[in-house]
Design a protein around this motif. Structure first.
Motif, PDB file in Angstrom:
ATOM      1  N   LEU A 203       0.829  -1.204   0.000  1.00 14.88           N
ATOM      2  CA  LEU A 203       0.000   0.000   0.000  1.00 14.88           C
ATOM      3  C   LEU A 203       0.862   1.251   0.000  1.00 14.88           C
ATOM      4  O   LEU A 203       0.525   2.254  -0.652  1.00 14.88           O
ATOM      5  CB  LEU A 203      -0.933  -0.022   1.216  1.00 14.88           C
ATOM      6  CG  LEU A 203      -1.906   1.142   1.379  1.00 14.88           C
ATOM      7  CD1 LEU A 203      -2.791   1.269   0.155  1.00 14.88           C
ATOM      8  CD2 LEU A 203      -2.756   0.941   2.632  1.00 14.88           C
ATOM      9  N   LEU A 204       1.980   1.209   0.711  1.00 13.77           N
ATOM     10  CA  LEU A 204       2.878   2.361   0.751  1.00 13.77           C
ATOM     11  C   LEU A 204       3.407   2.696  -0.638  1.00 13.77           C
ATOM     12  O   LEU A 204       3.497   3.871  -1.019  1.00 13.77           O
ATOM     13  CB  LEU A 204       4.041   2.067   1.707  1.00 13.77           C
ATOM     14  CG  LEU A 204       5.156   3.109   1.788  1.00 13.77           C
ATOM     15  CD1 LEU A 204       4.606   4.464   2.205  1.00 13.77           C
ATOM     16  CD2 LEU A 204       6.234   2.645   2.765  1.00 13.77           C
ATOM     17  N   LEU A 205       3.758   1.685  -1.421  1.00 19.41           N
ATOM     18  CA  LEU A 205       4.276   1.924  -2.768  1.00 19.41           C
ATOM     19  C   LEU A 205       3.229   2.599  -3.664  1.00 19.41           C
ATOM     20  O   LEU A 205       3.537   3.541  -4.398  1.00 19.41           O
ATOM     21  CB  LEU A 205       4.737   0.609  -3.393  1.00 19.41           C
ATOM     22  CG  LEU A 205       6.060   0.042  -2.887  1.00 19.41           C
ATOM     23  CD1 LEU A 205       6.267  -1.369  -3.424  1.00 19.41           C
ATOM     24  CD2 LEU A 205       7.218   0.936  -3.291  1.00 19.41           C
ATOM     25  N   THR A 206       2.004   2.100  -3.627  1.00 21.60           N
ATOM     26  CA  THR A 206       0.971   2.687  -4.475  1.00 21.60           C
ATOM     27  C   THR A 206       0.602   4.097  -4.007  1.00 21.60           C
ATOM     28  O   THR A 206       0.348   4.985  -4.826  1.00 21.60           O
ATOM     29  CB  THR A 206      -0.288   1.805  -4.493  1.00 21.60           C
ATOM     30  OG1 THR A 206      -0.792   1.654  -3.161  1.00 21.60           O
ATOM     31  CG2 THR A 206       0.030   0.429  -5.062  1.00 21.60           C
ATOM     32  N   LEU A 207       0.586   4.317  -2.689  1.00 20.67           N
ATOM     33  CA  LEU A 207       0.262   5.651  -2.178  1.00 20.67           C
ATOM     34  C   LEU A 207       1.362   6.657  -2.504  1.00 20.67           C
ATOM     35  O   LEU A 207       1.077   7.814  -2.838  1.00 20.67           O
ATOM     36  CB  LEU A 207       0.037   5.597  -0.665  1.00 20.67           C
ATOM     37  CG  LEU A 207      -1.285   4.996  -0.202  1.00 20.67           C
ATOM     38  CD1 LEU A 207      -1.319   4.901   1.314  1.00 20.67           C
ATOM     39  CD2 LEU A 207      -2.466   5.816  -0.701  1.00 20.67           C
ATOM     40  N   ARG A 208       2.610   6.236  -2.403  1.00 17.99           N
ATOM     41  CA  ARG A 208       3.700   7.158  -2.733  1.00 17.99           C
ATOM     42  C   ARG A 208       3.649   7.553  -4.206  1.00 17.99           C
ATOM     43  O   ARG A 208       3.844   8.724  -4.556  1.00 17.99           O
ATOM     44  CB  ARG A 208       5.043   6.523  -2.397  1.00 17.99           C
ATOM     45  CG  ARG A 208       6.240   7.445  -2.648  1.00 17.99           C
ATOM     46  CD  ARG A 208       7.528   6.784  -2.203  1.00 17.99           C
ATOM     47  NE  ARG A 208       8.692   7.551  -2.594  1.00 17.99           N
ATOM     48  CZ  ARG A 208       9.230   8.547  -1.899  1.00 17.99           C
ATOM     49  NH1 ARG A 208       8.664   8.915  -0.758  1.00 17.99           N
ATOM     50  NH2 ARG A 208      10.312   9.177  -2.317  1.00 17.99           N
ATOM     51  N   ALA A 209       3.379   6.556  -5.072  1.00 16.76           N
ATOM     52  CA  ALA A 209       3.227   6.873  -6.493  1.00 16.76           C
ATOM     53  C   ALA A 209       2.053   7.820  -6.707  1.00 16.76           C
ATOM     54  O   ALA A 209       2.110   8.728  -7.543  1.00 16.76           O
ATOM     55  CB  ALA A 209       3.036   5.592  -7.297  1.00 16.76           C
ATOM     56  N   GLY A 210       0.966   7.628  -5.937  1.00 16.91           N
ATOM     57  CA  GLY A 210      -0.181   8.517  -6.046  1.00 16.91           C
ATOM     58  C   GLY A 210       0.139   9.930  -5.601  1.00 16.91           C
ATOM     59  O   GLY A 210      -0.239  10.912  -6.263  1.00 16.91           O
ATOM     60  N   PHE A 211       0.861  10.070  -4.479  1.00 22.22           N
ATOM     61  CA  PHE A 211       1.262  11.401  -4.009  1.00 22.22           C
ATOM     62  C   PHE A 211       2.138  12.098  -5.043  1.00 22.22           C
ATOM     63  O   PHE A 211       1.973  13.290  -5.321  1.00 22.22           O
ATOM     64  CB  PHE A 211       2.034  11.276  -2.686  1.00 22.22           C
ATOM     65  CG  PHE A 211       1.166  11.315  -1.467  1.00 22.22           C
ATOM     66  CD1 PHE A 211       0.489  12.472  -1.105  1.00 22.22           C
ATOM     67  CD2 PHE A 211       1.032  10.197  -0.655  1.00 22.22           C
ATOM     68  CE1 PHE A 211      -0.297  12.516   0.031  1.00 22.22           C
ATOM     69  CE2 PHE A 211       0.245  10.220   0.483  1.00 22.22           C
ATOM     70  CZ  PHE A 211      -0.427  11.380   0.828  1.00 22.22           C
TER      71      PHE A 211
ATOM     72  N   PRO B 270      -7.707   6.303  -6.394  1.00 22.38           N
ATOM     73  CA  PRO B 270      -7.308   5.126  -7.182  1.00 22.38           C
ATOM     74  C   PRO B 270      -6.118   4.383  -6.578  1.00 22.38           C
ATOM     75  O   PRO B 270      -6.119   3.153  -6.520  1.00 22.38           O
ATOM     76  CB  PRO B 270      -6.957   5.726  -8.547  1.00 22.38           C
ATOM     77  CG  PRO B 270      -7.696   7.017  -8.611  1.00 22.38           C
ATOM     78  CD  PRO B 270      -7.695   7.534  -7.212  1.00 22.38           C
ATOM     79  N   ALA B 271      -5.103   5.123  -6.131  1.00 26.04           N
ATOM     80  CA  ALA B 271      -3.930   4.475  -5.549  1.00 26.04           C
ATOM     81  C   ALA B 271      -4.282   3.790  -4.234  1.00 26.04           C
ATOM     82  O   ALA B 271      -3.808   2.684  -3.950  1.00 26.04           O
ATOM     83  CB  ALA B 271      -2.824   5.502  -5.330  1.00 26.04           C
ATOM     84  N   LEU B 272      -5.114   4.430  -3.422  1.00 19.53           N
ATOM     85  CA  LEU B 272      -5.511   3.845  -2.151  1.00 19.53           C
ATOM     86  C   LEU B 272      -6.309   2.569  -2.357  1.00 19.53           C
ATOM     87  O   LEU B 272      -6.070   1.545  -1.694  1.00 19.53           O
ATOM     88  CB  LEU B 272      -6.338   4.864  -1.350  1.00 19.53           C
ATOM     89  CG  LEU B 272      -6.759   4.462   0.063  1.00 19.53           C
ATOM     90  CD1 LEU B 272      -5.549   4.255   0.948  1.00 19.53           C
ATOM     91  CD2 LEU B 272      -7.684   5.520   0.668  1.00 19.53           C
ATOM     92  N   ALA B 273      -7.252   2.597  -3.292  1.00 18.11           N
ATOM     93  CA  ALA B 273      -8.066   1.414  -3.569  1.00 18.11           C
ATOM     94  C   ALA B 273      -7.223   0.275  -4.116  1.00 18.11           C
ATOM     95  O   ALA B 273      -7.389  -0.887  -3.721  1.00 18.11           O
ATOM     96  CB  ALA B 273      -9.183   1.768  -4.552  1.00 18.11           C
ATOM     97  N   ALA B 274      -6.294   0.588  -5.035  1.00 17.25           N
ATOM     98  CA  ALA B 274      -5.438  -0.455  -5.601  1.00 17.25           C
ATOM     99  C   ALA B 274      -4.566  -1.083  -4.523  1.00 17.25           C
ATOM    100  O   ALA B 274      -4.372  -2.297  -4.491  1.00 17.25           O
ATOM    101  CB  ALA B 274      -4.576   0.132  -6.715  1.00 17.25           C
ATOM    102  N   GLY B 275      -4.030  -0.264  -3.625  1.00 19.19           N
ATOM    103  CA  GLY B 275      -3.189  -0.801  -2.561  1.00 19.19           C
ATOM    104  C   GLY B 275      -3.959  -1.645  -1.568  1.00 19.19           C
ATOM    105  O   GLY B 275      -3.486  -2.709  -1.138  1.00 19.19           O
ATOM    106  N   ILE B 276      -5.144  -1.192  -1.173  1.00 16.21           N
ATOM    107  CA  ILE B 276      -5.973  -1.974  -0.249  1.00 16.21           C
ATOM    108  C   ILE B 276      -6.353  -3.310  -0.872  1.00 16.21           C
ATOM    109  O   ILE B 276      -6.380  -4.348  -0.211  1.00 16.21           O
ATOM    110  CB  ILE B 276      -7.227  -1.177   0.150  1.00 16.21           C
ATOM    111  CG1 ILE B 276      -6.834   0.026   1.012  1.00 16.21           C
ATOM    112  CG2 ILE B 276      -8.223  -2.056   0.897  1.00 16.21           C
ATOM    113  CD1 ILE B 276      -8.001   0.941   1.346  1.00 16.21           C
ATOM    114  N   LEU B 277      -6.653  -3.280  -2.157  1.00 13.85           N
ATOM    115  CA  LEU B 277      -6.998  -4.521  -2.857  1.00 13.85           C
ATOM    116  C   LEU B 277      -5.849  -5.516  -2.807  1.00 13.85           C
ATOM    117  O   LEU B 277      -6.045  -6.706  -2.546  1.00 13.85           O
ATOM    118  CB  LEU B 277      -7.372  -4.212  -4.303  1.00 13.85           C
ATOM    119  CG  LEU B 277      -7.773  -5.407  -5.168  1.00 13.85           C
ATOM    120  CD1 LEU B 277      -9.040  -6.059  -4.636  1.00 13.85           C
ATOM    121  CD2 LEU B 277      -7.956  -4.978  -6.615  1.00 13.85           C
TER     122      LEU B 277
END
Length: 526
Positions: free
Chosen positions: A156-164, A196-203
């Motif tokens: 989740l951290l990876l997807t959120l960082r990319a989102g930020f 989108p990044a949060l949802a992808a990471g949680i998934l």
């Protein structure tokens, strides 16, 4: 000023997808149906019928425990990953790049290794509980929650960082210029753009927990994966295990439905020209010490403690009379298979992600959802399904290198699809339309426009698949060619025999080799 648009009609591409793109996405997604077909065939012979077995109180109890663990780990991962992603992208945190690397590195530690180090440290008489008197819940739900949260929050951290990093800082600056506080700006501006990044990471976190076997088994918490394994190993009727697998697929469908509602149908992309504005780092002020304390505690529990315990095994092995055995074969096999799997999975994920984002329809949405099923199944079920089909229809591929890579692709395809989808959502389709309007062919548009724009997403996807392939155990054990050992199989085999000193060199190498992918990932952000 550049702006982001969430209006559906203006960015919705209504053209029909190219036939080759549609065919490629369909082949990739439908391949994931093989394990499901196997489960249906096997489940037909379940005790008293499929529905009778699935509605038994013991089966419903397993469902309840699985639901509780998936929900708990997902929430706990957000609590850890979201502030870490914010601190390492939006604040003046000293050494924030180093903190991000340290926070991501728990990815390289397999969950079953993390579970063993946790037990050996905090169980009565363990390393930490014995020395310092610190007692934590070890077995059951709380132990599984702690270990799996520390193992999965980096996804989740990876997807959120990319989102930020993909958000235009000018939007947040505009919000603050209107008098809104940093907290209100985050809730009303930043968080919706992170959806989108949060949802992808949680998934990814939820599906990882669904498919984990090693940690829940070692921590004595019975979920679907452990129950399926027990049925396969201890029962002559494997149809019961297949029935449990079908319920696991149904539950994964509910997770995917929840994911669809979280991220919605809208897309978030820049509608202006030029690059996204970089936001000035915010000073932490009074939150400086609490932030560093939270980061240090996370890194200590997720990375330092497991490595310290593995190092203890290694030092004890060196000090013992029994020499440590080491071979280069497992590290070469693991690295080579992981690299090949990463390339295959990313290539396979591209048509699925592009079809879902650029040509939205019921068909493209169905194909995208279907691609996630493989990750929701335990590795042992995917492996047994491929054994079943290969022996009956293509016996020449049984225990072949190609079949092993195919299993990895089925298991880890969602990692690449989720990341690529989140990246594509932040790229305006108007850029592709402009390139086509200048006379460029679809192939040139792909390589000259799309690939550079989604480069970070491609590399992130490849690195995540590389990491998880390095750690994959059940599928490797069942499908590997004769004599094909990896670091994961060596760690597991020595640990199963309680030779933890012998397992230590392979565990340390697994961490070292996998860490290279994190270094490559961070290098792309410069």
């Amino acid at each position: 000023m550049d702006q982001f648009s969430t209006r559906r009609p203006s960015l919705r591409v209504t053209r029909r997808p190219p036939p080759l793109l549609l065919l490629s996405a369909a082949i990739v997604s439908l391949a994931v149906l093989l394990p499901l077909i196997y489960l249906v065939i096997r489940a037909a012979g379940a005790s008293g019928g499929v529905w009778v077995y699935l509605l038994k109180p013991s089966t419903l109890a397993v469902l309840g425990r699985t639901l509780l663990l998936v929900g708990g780990v997902s929430v706990a991962s957000v609590i850890l990953a979201l502030p870490i992603a914010f601190l390492t992208t939006r604040t003046s945190l000293p050494g924030r790049r180093l903190w991000f690397i340290l926070a991501v590195l728990p990815l390289v530690i397999p969950s079953y290794v993390g579970a063993y180090t946790y037990v050996s440290a905090f169980a009565p008489g363990g390393l930490i509980s014995g020395w310092l008197g610190i007692r934590l819940p070890v077995y059951g739900f709380w132990g599984a929650l702690i270990v799996l949260t520390l193992s999965t929050y980096p996804y989740l951290l990876l997807t959120l960082r990319a989102g930020f990093n993909g958000i235009d800082g000018g939007l947040e600056e505009a919000s603050r210029s209107l008098g809104r506080s940093p907290l209100i700006t985050f809730v009303r501006v930043t968080l919706p753009l992170l959806r989108p990044a949060l949802a992808a990471g949680i998934l990814l976190v939820a599906l990882y927990v669904l498919s984990d076997f090693g940690a829940v088994s070692m921590l004595r918490y019975s979920t679907f994966t452990r129950a399926i394994y027990v049925q396969y190993e201890n029962s002559f009727n494997r149809s019961n295990a297949a029935a449990l697998g079908l319920m696991l697929v149904a539950f994964s469908g509910l997770v995917l439905l929840l994911d669809a509602r979280l991220r919605g149908r809208g897309r978030i992309s820049r509608s202006g020209v030029g690059g996204a504005r970089q936001l000035t780092s915010s000073p932490l002020g009074r939150w400086h010490v609490p932030s560093l304390t939270m980061l240090a505690a996370t890194v200590l529990l997720g990375l330092v403690a497991p490595l310290a315990i593995i190092a203890t095994w290694f030092l004890r092995g060196l000090a013992s009379d029994r020499p440590l055995l080491f071979e280069w074969g497992p590290i070469l096999n693991a690295t080579g298979a992981s690299l090949v799997a990463a390339g295959v999975v990313v290539v396979a994920a591209i048509p699925v992600a592009v079809l879902a984002v650029r040509f939205p329809s019921k068909l493209s949405a169905a194909l995208e959802r279907l691609s996630y099923l493989g990750y929701a199944l335990p590795g042992i079920v995917v492996a047994l399904s491929l054994v079943f089909f290969s022996l009956r229809f293509t016996p020449w591929v049984y225990q072949s290198y190609g079949l092993l890579i195919f299993a990895y692709a089925l298991l880890f395809l969602p990692q690449a699809v989720g990341n690529l989808r989140a990246t594509l959502l932040q790229v305006s389709p108007h850029l592709e339309e402009a390139a086509r309007g200048l006379g460029r062919s679809p192939l040139r548009v792909l390589f000259e426009v799309m690939v550079p724009l989604v480069r970070v997403g491609l590399i992130t996807s490849a690195m995540m698949v590389f990491l998880t392939t390095m750690k994959e155990l059940p599928a490797t054990l069942l499908l590997r060619p004769t004599g094909f050992d990896t670091l994961a199989t060596r760690v597991w085999s020595w640990s199963e025999e309680a030779f933890f000193a012998q397992a230590a060199p392979f565990a340390l190498l697994l961490v070292a080799v996998s860490s290279v992918s994190v270094a490559i990932l961070l290098a792309q952000e410069r």
